[in-house]
Motif scaffolding. Structure first.
Motif, PDB file in Angstrom:
ATOM      1  N   VAL A  40     -25.918 -56.625  34.493  1.00  0.00           N
ATOM      2  CA  VAL A  40     -25.301 -57.695  35.279  1.00  0.00           C
ATOM      3  C   VAL A  40     -26.222 -58.117  36.423  1.00  0.00           C
ATOM      4  O   VAL A  40     -25.901 -58.996  37.203  1.00  0.00           O
ATOM      5  CB  VAL A  40     -23.924 -57.249  35.824  1.00  0.00           C
ATOM      6  CG1 VAL A  40     -23.125 -58.417  36.332  1.00  0.00           C
ATOM      7  CG2 VAL A  40     -23.123 -56.542  34.766  1.00  0.00           C
ATOM      8  N   HIS A  41     -27.380 -57.456  36.531  1.00  0.00           N
ATOM      9  CA  HIS A  41     -28.249 -57.727  37.676  1.00  0.00           C
ATOM     10  C   HIS A  41     -28.765 -59.159  37.638  1.00  0.00           C
ATOM     11  O   HIS A  41     -29.318 -59.603  36.648  1.00  0.00           O
ATOM     12  CB  HIS A  41     -29.427 -56.751  37.680  1.00  0.00           C
ATOM     13  CG  HIS A  41     -30.346 -56.940  38.842  1.00  0.00           C
ATOM     14  ND1 HIS A  41     -29.910 -56.841  40.129  1.00  0.00           N
ATOM     15  CD2 HIS A  41     -31.651 -57.248  38.913  1.00  0.00           C
ATOM     16  CE1 HIS A  41     -30.919 -57.068  40.945  1.00  0.00           C
ATOM     17  NE2 HIS A  41     -31.984 -57.328  40.229  1.00  0.00           N
ATOM     18  N   ARG A  42     -28.506 -59.881  38.760  1.00  0.00           N
ATOM     19  CA  ARG A  42     -28.935 -61.276  38.829  1.00  0.00           C
ATOM     20  C   ARG A  42     -30.064 -61.458  39.821  1.00  0.00           C
ATOM     21  O   ARG A  42     -30.905 -62.319  39.674  1.00  0.00           O
ATOM     22  CB  ARG A  42     -27.747 -62.151  39.272  1.00  0.00           C
ATOM     23  CG  ARG A  42     -26.659 -62.255  38.252  1.00  0.00           C
ATOM     24  CD  ARG A  42     -25.305 -62.447  38.902  1.00  0.00           C
ATOM     25  NE  ARG A  42     -24.744 -61.179  39.335  1.00  0.00           N
ATOM     26  CZ  ARG A  42     -23.638 -61.064  40.037  1.00  0.00           C
ATOM     27  NH1 ARG A  42     -22.987 -62.121  40.405  1.00  0.00           N
ATOM     28  NH2 ARG A  42     -23.197 -59.884  40.398  1.00  0.00           N
ATOM     29  N   GLY A  43     -30.063 -60.641  40.861  1.00  0.00           N
ATOM     30  CA  GLY A  43     -31.066 -60.817  41.907  1.00  0.00           C
ATOM     31  C   GLY A  43     -30.650 -61.866  42.904  1.00  0.00           C
ATOM     32  O   GLY A  43     -31.451 -62.654  43.362  1.00  0.00           O
ATOM     33  N   LEU A  44     -29.359 -61.876  43.249  1.00  0.00           N
ATOM     34  CA  LEU A  44     -28.888 -62.973  44.096  1.00  0.00           C
ATOM     35  C   LEU A  44     -29.280 -62.815  45.553  1.00  0.00           C
ATOM     36  O   LEU A  44     -29.220 -63.764  46.313  1.00  0.00           O
ATOM     37  CB  LEU A  44     -27.379 -63.163  43.949  1.00  0.00           C
ATOM     38  CG  LEU A  44     -26.406 -62.074  44.309  1.00  0.00           C
ATOM     39  CD1 LEU A  44     -26.104 -62.062  45.783  1.00  0.00           C
ATOM     40  CD2 LEU A  44     -25.114 -62.297  43.552  1.00  0.00           C
ATOM     41  N   GLU A  45     -29.706 -61.579  45.946  1.00  0.00           N
ATOM     42  CA  GLU A  45     -30.191 -61.428  47.320  1.00  0.00           C
ATOM     43  C   GLU A  45     -31.406 -62.314  47.546  1.00  0.00           C
ATOM     44  O   GLU A  45     -31.658 -62.783  48.647  1.00  0.00           O
ATOM     45  CB  GLU A  45     -30.560 -59.969  47.599  1.00  0.00           C
ATOM     46  CG  GLU A  45     -29.334 -59.094  47.743  1.00  0.00           C
ATOM     47  CD  GLU A  45     -29.653 -57.624  47.782  1.00  0.00           C
ATOM     48  OE1 GLU A  45     -30.837 -57.276  47.675  1.00  0.00           O
ATOM     49  OE2 GLU A  45     -28.725 -56.826  47.937  1.00  0.00           O
ATOM     50  N   ALA A  46     -32.163 -62.555  46.464  1.00  0.00           N
ATOM     51  CA  ALA A  46     -33.372 -63.366  46.581  1.00  0.00           C
ATOM     52  C   ALA A  46     -33.082 -64.851  46.615  1.00  0.00           C
ATOM     53  O   ALA A  46     -33.983 -65.646  46.846  1.00  0.00           O
ATOM     54  CB  ALA A  46     -34.305 -63.049  45.425  1.00  0.00           C
TER      55      ALA A  46
END
Lengths: 358, 143, 125
Positions: A40-46
């Motif tokens: 489910v990892h999207r990397g939305l912190e970036a």
């Protein structure tokens, strides 16, 4: 003794979301568990690179659909602190009301899934029927069922009129009655107790040492609730954290069940104290500085770290979500369990993989 | 034989089994799919039953966007579903990648990996919309 | 600057963390922030709703001691930092070797402004 490795997941009927547990099993007993994440990892912190700090409110709400109101609120609180503004009291109280409604819908969802994991299909259906009452209030007062998007920087987007407040009160009365009716099944029923009592015991000291948070920590007998720090309007209301001492699945179920009633009390007293006035403090500034903000989500403590340099885009956003902290506790619980109890014990921690991986 | 085949095709669309699989999204679509199954919306009145096994599945509901790790899982799941199958993409993330499309680990919507039959927009779509999406694709089972 | 943050050297990290552990602090989380030529690592601790932080300023490709032996829940935080910034942790168990959240084809993460992304958007094989 035969040793085999059983992969549970990524697609598994009990888990709503994909994640994998590699279980090393000796006969029927789990001896080692290794999780595999990243589905489910999207990397939305970036996403702070491409979206400005106001747009990021909408992203923060979509970290996890189940606790989206509180994610949005925490993000807004962090930015408000950096901007040096305080939302008006009415907005603070409305945030509390919607956060607690969200907590109720999350806990009811969990109770339903927990019943389904036990194989108790009719209880699952009953609890989801109760949950629809809460979803209806959310839809009536905010316009959406799951991602309600009421929080904006400086306050809230929508106001609540007297009719809406009465609607909430009436609906809560109905929910309270319905919940009382299922109490005997959740707490006293022989097969439910057989399935949940003394399963997956997390001792008090071990829970603290592993950094468990939220209902998992409180079910192990530690009274810790970030709402007690009095952020937002929580400082005006008086409440005690719900604590159970068993540390097993049954205790975690009881904590969440009792927290539903606590949330209802908070909403009622919040609505009674709702003051008149503005619902948003406007600001044209840009955030600058470094900040750490915490809130209590349905699953426990969430920590937002933000670094901003006075431009439109934040420099760094880091979110430590509650399930991320509870994962260590889960991996500590699994060894020693019977294979058949693994799905139920995993679910008893209320894992939210969308939160964990962001 | 013609009669039997006709009967089979007619009754299949009233007895479908569905599975939902959540990819890289916020989980909001997944809980609306769960809500669609429960008494208030009751997908089961159309003969659609929830299952957890891809080999039993006729309808697959996909929620969330495809990322670098779950793309193989999704492909693997679809390959196990026997034809004819209906694939419904639920929610903005499954349609285009949505708000996360620019994120570094996201490839895009579900159609980057599989052929999607029905698209249900919304963030998240309401349970009614999910039900409508499934029902509007049922003609595929009569071909 | 965050409140109640103390700057520590990487080789003194273990004794500082040990002190906090003895005094009943709980590891809340870890945050990495990229800066020119390295990463700022924050360790957040909590005791009775009060927070304290340790800050370690790492150079590029430096190996940091893991605090997993003192705080058994640290492995998940350290594995994520390892994914995002490529910092190695000495004594990390279980060690996912940068494959915790990411696949092999994701080489770098633009987790901070200024750090470029080298990620292919193609589905690949």
């Amino acid at each position: 003794m035969t040793v085999s490795v059983i992969p549970v997941g990524p697609q598994h009927p009990v888990f709503l979301e994909p994640f994998q547990l590699k279980l090393v099993v000796e006969d029927e007993v789990v001896s080692e568990a290794l999780p595999r994440f990243g589905y489910v990892h999207r990397g939305l912190e970036a996403l702070v690179v491409s979206k400005d700090f106001r747009q990021m409110t909408r992203v923060a709400e979509r970290i996890c659909g189940i606790c989206s109101a509180i994610h949005g609120m925490t993000y807004c609180r962090a930015i408000e602190k950096l901007l040096g503004i305080t939302p008006p009291p009415r907005a603070q109280m409305l945030r509390l009301v919607w956060s607690e409604l969200h907590r109720m819908h999350s806990h009811l969802l969990w109770l339903g899934l927990f019943a389904e994991a036990m194989g108790f299909e009719s209880l699952f259906m009953q609890i989801f029927r109760i949950r629809e009452t809460v979803m209806d209030i959310l839809e009536q007062t905010t316009g959406n069922r799951v991602i309600i998007s009421v929080n904006v920087i400086g306050g809230v987007r929508r106001d609540l009129d007297a009719e809406g407040a009465d609607g909430i009160r009436r609906a809560l009365k109905k929910v309270a009655g319905d919940l009382e009716r299922i109490r005997p099944v959740l707490v006293d029923d022989y097969s439910v107790r057989k399935r949940t009592e003394e399963k997956g015991i997390l001792a008090k000291e071990r829970a603290y040492e592993l950094g468990a948070v939220g209902p998992v920590l409180r079910a192990s007998g530690i009274s810790q609730d970030i709402r007690r720090t009095g952020y937002g309007a929580y400082g005006e209301l008086d409440f005690e954290p719900v604590v159970e001492s068993g540390g097993d699945c049954q205790a975690r179920c009881k904590v969440r069940y009792r927290e539903l009633f606590q949330s209802m009390d908070l909403i009622r007293s919040g609505l009674d104290r709702l003051s008149d006035g503005e619902i948003q403090t406007k600001s044209k500034e840009k955030p600058e500085g470094e900040i750490l903000v915490r809130s209590e989500q349905p699953r426990g403590e969430v920590v937002y770290y933000i670094r901003a340099d006075g431009s439109k885009h934040l420099q760094r956003l880091r979110i430590r979500t509650p399930t991320f902290a509870n994962m260590a506790a889960l991996m500590d619980l699994l060894p020693g369990l019977d294979l058949a109890d693994v799905p139920l014990v995993t679910l008893s921690l209320d894992p939210c993989i969308a939160c964990t991986e962001r | 034989m013609g009669m039997m085949k006709h009967l089979m095709v007619r009754s299949r669309r009233r007895s479908l089994w569905m599975m939902h699989f959540c990819l890289g999204g916020c989980n909001g679509c997944s809980i609306e799919i769960m809500a669609a199954l429960t008494p208030m919306y009751d997908l089961e009145r159309f003969g659609i039953l929830n299952t957890g096994n891809p080999k039993h599945t006729d309808v697959l509901l996909v929620g969330g966007s495809v990322n670098h790790r779950n793309r193989r899982t999704l492909k693997n799941l679809i390959d196990q579903i026997p034809a004819p199958r209906l694939i419904v993409a639920v929610g903005t993330c499954a349609l285009t990648g949505g708000i996360f499309n620019e994120a570094y680990n996201i490839i895009g919507g579900a159609n980057r990996v599989v052929d999607v039959d029905v698209y249900v927009p919304g963030c998240p779509p309401k349970p009614e919309a999910v039900i409508d999406g499934i029902l509007s694709g049922l003609d595929k089972f009569e071909q | 600057m965050l409140e109640s943050t103390s700057l520590v050297d990487a080789d003194r990290l273990h004794s500082h963390a040990g002190n906090l552990k003895e005094n009943g602090w709980r590891l809340v989380g870890m945050t990495g922030v990229a800066r020119e030529g390295g990463v700022d690592l924050f360790y957040h601790f909590d005791r009775e709703l009060k927070m304290t932080n340790l800050k370690v300023e790492t150079e590029e490709d430096e190996t940091i001691p893991s605090i997993g032996d003192q705080f058994p829940g640290a492995w998940i935080h350290e594995n994520e930092i390892q994914d995002q910034f490529g910092i190695r942790f000495d004594g990390l168990d279980p060690d996912y070797r940068r494959l915790f959240f990411l696949e092999e084809n994701v080489e770098a993460t633009p987790i901070c402004r200024g750090v470029s992304a080298r990620v292919s958007k193609e589905p690949g094989k």
